[in-house]
Design a protein around this motif. Structure first.
Motif, mmCIF file in Angstrom:
data_model
loop_
_atom_site.group_PDB
_atom_site.id
_atom_site.type_symbol
_atom_site.label_atom_id
_atom_site.label_comp_id
_atom_site.label_asym_id
_atom_site.label_seq_id
_atom_site.Cartn_x
_atom_site.Cartn_y
_atom_site.Cartn_z
ATOM 1 N N LEU A 91 0.820 -1.200 0.000
ATOM 2 C CA LEU A 91 0.000 0.000 0.000
ATOM 3 C C LEU A 91 0.860 1.259 0.000
ATOM 4 O O LEU A 91 1.880 1.320 0.699
ATOM 5 N N PRO A 92 0.439 2.293 -0.741
ATOM 6 C CA PRO A 92 1.145 3.578 -0.653
ATOM 7 C C PRO A 92 1.031 4.156 0.753
ATOM 8 O O PRO A 92 0.068 3.906 1.477
ATOM 9 N N VAL A 93 2.018 4.948 1.134
ATOM 10 C CA VAL A 93 1.999 5.698 2.388
ATOM 11 C C VAL A 93 1.940 7.174 2.029
ATOM 12 O O VAL A 93 2.829 7.693 1.350
ATOM 13 N N VAL A 94 0.889 7.850 2.460
ATOM 14 C CA VAL A 94 0.635 9.241 2.100
ATOM 15 C C VAL A 94 0.740 10.092 3.362
ATOM 16 O O VAL A 94 0.104 9.784 4.372
ATOM 17 N N ASP A 95 1.527 11.167 3.292
ATOM 18 C CA ASP A 95 1.782 12.046 4.442
ATOM 19 C C ASP A 95 0.977 13.333 4.289
ATOM 20 O O ASP A 95 1.319 14.199 3.493
ATOM 21 N N LEU A 96 -0.111 13.451 5.050
ATOM 22 C CA LEU A 96 -0.995 14.608 4.944
ATOM 23 C C LEU A 96 -0.303 15.909 5.342
ATOM 24 O O LEU A 96 -0.615 16.975 4.805
ATOM 25 N N PRO B 236 -0.669 -3.798 9.937
ATOM 26 C CA PRO B 236 -0.747 -2.477 10.557
ATOM 27 C C PRO B 236 0.555 -1.713 10.408
ATOM 28 O O PRO B 236 1.649 -2.277 10.484
ATOM 29 N N LEU B 237 0.449 -0.414 10.198
ATOM 30 C CA LEU B 237 1.580 0.502 10.191
ATOM 31 C C LEU B 237 1.414 1.413 11.396
ATOM 32 O O LEU B 237 0.465 2.202 11.447
ATOM 33 N N PRO B 238 2.290 1.326 12.392
ATOM 34 C CA PRO B 238 2.111 2.109 13.627
ATOM 35 C C PRO B 238 1.944 3.598 13.335
ATOM 36 O O PRO B 238 2.685 4.177 12.542
ATOM 37 N N GLY B 239 0.953 4.186 13.957
ATOM 38 C CA GLY B 239 0.712 5.614 13.825
ATOM 39 C C GLY B 239 -0.067 6.018 12.595
ATOM 40 O O GLY B 239 -0.352 7.207 12.405
ATOM 41 N N PHE C 17 3.020 15.731 -2.786
ATOM 42 C CA PHE C 17 1.974 15.076 -1.998
ATOM 43 C C PHE C 17 0.725 14.842 -2.840
ATOM 44 O O PHE C 17 0.136 13.747 -2.813
ATOM 45 N N HIS C 18 0.309 15.830 -3.598
ATOM 46 C CA HIS C 18 -0.881 15.668 -4.441
ATOM 47 C C HIS C 18 -0.673 14.575 -5.484
ATOM 48 O O HIS C 18 -1.604 13.813 -5.790
ATOM 49 N N ASP C 19 0.527 14.487 -6.041
ATOM 50 C CA ASP C 19 0.808 13.441 -7.022
ATOM 51 C C ASP C 19 0.699 12.061 -6.373
ATOM 52 O O ASP C 19 0.097 11.140 -6.942
ATOM 53 N N GLU C 20 1.265 11.903 -5.187
ATOM 54 C CA GLU C 20 1.199 10.622 -4.485
ATOM 55 C C GLU C 20 -0.243 10.277 -4.105
ATOM 56 O O GLU C 20 -0.667 9.116 -4.214
ATOM 57 N N LEU C 21 -0.988 11.282 -3.656
ATOM 58 C CA LEU C 21 -2.365 11.050 -3.226
ATOM 59 C C LEU C 21 -3.253 10.644 -4.393
ATOM 60 O O LEU C 21 -4.026 9.685 -4.291
ATOM 61 N N GLN C 22 -3.122 11.351 -5.524
ATOM 62 C CA GLN C 22 -3.994 11.009 -6.640
ATOM 63 C C GLN C 22 -3.638 9.652 -7.240
ATOM 64 O O GLN C 22 -4.520 8.911 -7.666
ATOM 65 N N ARG C 23 -2.358 9.288 -7.230
ATOM 66 C CA ARG C 23 -1.987 7.965 -7.741
ATOM 67 C C ARG C 23 -2.521 6.863 -6.834
ATOM 68 O O ARG C 23 -3.012 5.829 -7.307
ATOM 69 N N PHE D 18 -4.752 3.316 1.025
ATOM 70 C CA PHE D 18 -3.414 3.790 1.370
ATOM 71 C C PHE D 18 -3.312 3.982 2.874
ATOM 72 O O PHE D 18 -4.317 4.060 3.585
ATOM 73 N N HIS D 19 -2.061 4.012 3.354
ATOM 74 C CA HIS D 19 -1.787 4.381 4.741
ATOM 75 C C HIS D 19 -1.681 5.898 4.820
ATOM 76 O O HIS D 19 -0.994 6.522 4.001
ATOM 77 N N LEU D 20 -2.337 6.497 5.803
ATOM 78 C CA LEU D 20 -2.275 7.950 6.009
ATOM 79 C C LEU D 20 -1.485 8.248 7.270
ATOM 80 O O LEU D 20 -1.859 7.834 8.370
ATOM 81 N N VAL D 21 -0.385 8.983 7.111
ATOM 82 C CA VAL D 21 0.411 9.469 8.233
ATOM 83 C C VAL D 21 0.378 10.994 8.194
ATOM 84 O O VAL D 21 -0.180 11.597 7.283
ATOM 85 N N GLY D 22 0.968 11.628 9.204
ATOM 86 C CA GLY D 22 0.982 13.085 9.243
ATOM 87 C C GLY D 22 -0.390 13.694 9.415
ATOM 88 O O GLY D 22 -0.639 14.833 9.020
ATOM 89 N N HIS D 23 -1.306 12.959 10.031
ATOM 90 C CA HIS D 23 -2.691 13.394 10.182
ATOM 91 C C HIS D 23 -2.928 14.237 11.422
ATOM 92 O O HIS D 23 -4.000 14.831 11.576
ATOM 93 N N GLY D 24 -1.959 14.285 12.341
ATOM 94 C CA GLY D 24 -2.069 15.131 13.516
ATOM 95 C C GLY D 24 -2.744 14.512 14.718
ATOM 96 O O GLY D 24 -2.805 15.133 15.781
ATOM 97 N N VAL D 25 -3.266 13.290 14.593
ATOM 98 C CA VAL D 25 -3.874 12.611 15.735
ATOM 99 C C VAL D 25 -2.761 11.939 16.531
ATOM 100 O O VAL D 25 -2.058 11.070 16.012
ATOM 101 N N GLY D 26 -2.584 12.358 17.771
ATOM 102 C CA GLY D 26 -1.447 11.918 18.562
ATOM 103 C C GLY D 26 -1.634 10.569 19.232
ATOM 104 O O GLY D 26 -2.744 10.035 19.321
#
Length: 370
Positions: free
Chosen positions: A39-44, A263-266, A57-63, A71-79
């Motif tokens: 799975l792709p890993v996308v950093d918001l 699972p991908l931690p975080g 980021f937009h290129d990775e997200l749209q692909r 996809f895995h979403l990181v950088g989402h701000g939920v601690g």
């Protein structure tokens, strides 16, 4: 959205670029013998790092959304502390005596809210070996009046266990927190494919149909069946899944085989729903997925959040540069999609929870069977 047991399971493999991971270690346990999905890993958070990082980021997200639909979403701000507070509350709920959980049974709710016992939910006509608590936006009961669509039955109060009063704040707080993440992600996704970022703001205004599941998979069924949740797609826009360290989520690859999603931690696992696929005529992908029960008596916990529009929303086609060269959305004659979102949602609940349907909505249940 993963783990929403709405039966769709279209014939044939989905049209995605998903492939098994090559030469990459799994991020966590997986089902023995099953290939691992790459799975792709996308950093918001990259959206805030200047024009160059935002464009990347937009290129990775749209692909990820166009080719895979997961996809895995990181950088989402939920601690980590926020996540731990929720998962502690989830585990505490399932540790309650069965009598306390059954006191908030969804059989008591005409709005399909509350606790579902192990094996009482269905996907594709087969039982799912899990139990769960279904939670939505906290609203007064709405009984459809003469001539009103029956999907308004899906609005109503939640049920909360008296023995665990802190669960209400934890669950409703998580809905608010992830609504903000999902809203931002949807805006960025639309921008990434060249669409107006706020195009769907009106269908989420005022009364979006937000839905949270607190889920436990208690190991394999006594007959050895491993269907935690059967193969399905989600009806709505976006699903954000928090899963623990125990594997089980699988997505379907282009050859029809199911691949593990360790699972991908975080990270949240994000998948797109059928509304986005239909709105873009197949440019964005809704991908078939399922959950395999953990072996033996091992438990698995997960919390999927479904970001869905108002029940009365009609989803207009999305204007974007690729609209003229889309592959077409997948069509499943056994699971038609309706123009009004609420009709799709109601159809799923009637099929997935036949006991609730028969008790509170026998006429709707009979129509659904027909």
């Amino acid at each position: 959205m993963p783990e929403q047991s709405h039966p769709s399971a279209p014939a044939g493999p989905p049209k995605t670029a998903l492939s098994p991971a090559a030469n990459r270690p799994a991020a966590g346990p997986s089902v023995a013998g099953t290939p691992v999905a790459d799975l792709p890993v996308v950093d918001l958070s990259a959206a805030d790092r200047g024009p160059r990082e935002r464009a990347r980021f937009h290129d990775e997200l749209q692909r990820a959304a166009h080719e895979v639909g997961f996809f895995h979403l990181v950088g989402h701000g939920v601690g980590a502390a926020e996540t731990a507070a929720l998962t502690d509350a989830v585990r505490a709920f399932f540790a309650l005596p069965e009598a306390d959980r059954l006191a908030v049974s969804n059989l008591r709710s005409p709005h399909f809210r509350g606790y579902t016992r192990i094996g009482d939910e269905r996907t594709g006509g087969s039982r799912d070996w899990r139990d769960q608590l279904d939670v939505g936006a906290e609203r007064p009961a709405r009984v459809p009046g003469p001539g009103e669509p029956p999907y308004w039955w899906l609005e109503g109060p939640n049920q909360w266990p008296a023995a665990l009063p802190e669960l209400r704040a934890a669950a409703l707080g998580w809905i608010d927190r992830l609504s903000a993440v999902a809203s931002r992600l949807l805006h960025e996704l639309l921008a990434a494919i060249g669409a107006p970022p706020d195009f769907y703001d009106p269908v989420f205004a005022e009364r979006p149909h937000l839905h949270l599941k607190l889920v436990r998979y208690p190991g394999r069924a006594p007959d050895g069946a491993d269907q935690g949740v059967g193969a399905h797609k989600d009806y709505g826009f976006l699903t954000l899944l928090l899963q623990d360290e125990v594997g089980g989520l699988q997505v379907q690859g282009p050859d029809g085989a199911f691949l593990d999603v360790p699972p991908l931690p975080g990270a949240f696992v994000v998948n797109l729903g059928e509304l986005l696929e239909v709105a873009t005529d197949g440019w964005l992908r809704a991908t078939n997925h399922r959950v395999v029960s953990p072996p033996g008596g091992r438990e698995r916990f997960s919390v999927p959040f479904f970001y869905n529009p108002r029940l009365d929303a009609r989803i207009e086609p999305l204007p974007f540069p690729h609209a003229g060269r889309t592959p077409g959305a997948t069509r499943d004659p056994a699971n038609p999609l309706f123009a009004e979102y609420g009709l799709n949602e109601l159809k799923g609940w009637l099929r997935a929870h036949p006991q609730v349907a028969e008790r509170h909505h026998p006429g709707l249940a009979a129509a659904s069977r027909g």
